[in-house]
Design an enzyme around this catalytic site. Structure first.
Site, PDB file in Angstrom:
ATOM      1  N   ASP A  44      -6.364   9.395   9.637  1.00 13.10           N
ATOM      2  CA  ASP A  44      -5.061   8.883  10.049  1.00 13.10           C
ATOM      3  C   ASP A  44      -4.666   9.368  11.434  1.00 13.10           C
ATOM      4  OD1 ASP A  44      -4.511   7.424   7.709  1.00 13.10           O
ATOM      5  OD2 ASP A  44      -4.017   9.279   6.656  1.00 13.10           O
ATOM      6  N   GLU A 104       0.863  -1.179   0.000  1.00 14.76           N
ATOM      7  CA  GLU A 104       0.000   0.000   0.000  1.00 14.76           C
ATOM      8  C   GLU A 104       0.900   1.229   0.000  1.00 14.76           C
ATOM      9  OE1 GLU A 104      -2.799   0.045   3.193  1.00 14.76           O
ATOM     10  OE2 GLU A 104      -3.955  -1.636   2.405  1.00 14.76           O
TER      11      GLU A 104
END
Length: 279
Positions: free
Chosen positions: A61, A50
């Site tokens: 995040d 990723e």
């Protein structure tokens, strides 16, 4: 390329083990170091990569990945350079699937059609765009699928039976099960709850289900990999990068090797989580 992703999961199913999916931030702390990290990941045991697209407002995040994005942006990383990372990686590795992960705004500014064309040319196999719900599939998901790029959707503990078919409708490649609510970097969830969630999702799809959030050690990878088709590790890798840097955020000779050492351990854990191989 959907074929590369499908082939990798078929190989893993035949081997009877889960995928180790490794996330890192493109351009953190600089282009050359992040390319070195990317090249080291498969050698250390990563099955799928990723590739994080840095963005100035990464709402989903946690602090570690936010800081990684800030370091990358400070170092001059752009979406174009992140695509170039993949293209440079593909010069020596045509087997490992690459999934670009991030937010829609940089893609929108870049231009959807141009982005998809450039992503395909760079050897990108899939996209995870965390802030595009299924109701906006016409924006990027459908065009990506038409180009032959997988669009991987997130499912969470709050994705109920009514919502799940909508989430899965245009999903391809694999399903990314976010094993808890909140931001990245949270604690490891209850393995029994993860197992139940994976089985629930599998009642609605034949796609592989990969589980992320909270996986930091080889033992974590082994436990989660026991019930999932793949184990996703991100924050632990990003933290490993951060702790290897100088006080002013520059790479050291140990940066790439530090990540490789961590991933080798995670790979060992994931590989020991034996799944039932296909008959």
């Amino acid at each position: 390329m959907t074929a590369r992703m499908d082939k990798r999961f078929a190989e893993l199913k035949a081997e009877g083990r889960p995928a180790l999916v490794t996330y890192f931030m493109g351009g953190d702390p600089d282009y050359d170091t992040s390319l070195g990290i990317m090249k080291a990941l498969p050698e250390a045991g990563s099955d799928i990569i990723e590739l994080g697209m840095p963005f100035s407002d990464p709402m989903a995040d946690g602090p570690a990945i936010q800081l990684a994005g800030q370091r990358a942006l400070k170092g001059g990383q752009t979406l174009k350079k992140t695509l170039q990372l993949a293209a440079d990686f593909r010069k020596t590795n045509d087997l490992t699937p690459i999934v670009m992960m991030g937010y829609y705004n940089p893609i929108y500014i870049y231009g959807v059609e141009k982005f998809l064309d450039d992503a395909l040319a760079a050897g990108i196999d899939g996209l995870i765009v965390v802030d595009l719900p299924p109701e906006m599939d016409d924006e990027l998901c459908i065009p990506a699928i038409r180009k032959g790029i997988n669009f991987i959707r997130l499912a969470t503990p709050t994705t109920d039976e009514k919502r799940l078919p909508t989430v899965l409708k245009n999903t391809s490649g694999f399903v990314y099960y976010v094993s808890m609510n909140g931001i990245t970097g949270s604690a490891l969830p209850d393995p029994s709850l993860v197992s139940g969630a994976v089985q629930r999702i599998k009642q609605h799809t034949e796609l592989p289900v990969c589980v992320g959030f909270g996986v930091k050690t080889a033992e974590h990878a082994k436990v989660i990999g026991g019930s999932a088709d793949g184990v996703v590790v991100g924050t632990a890798i990003v933290n490993q990068v951060a702790t290897s840097l100088t006080k002013d955020g520059k790479a050291t000779p140990d940066t790439v090797q530090a990540v490789a050492t961590l991933v080798r351990g995670l790979s060992s854990g994931a590989r020991s989580a034996r799944l039932v191989a296909a008959e």
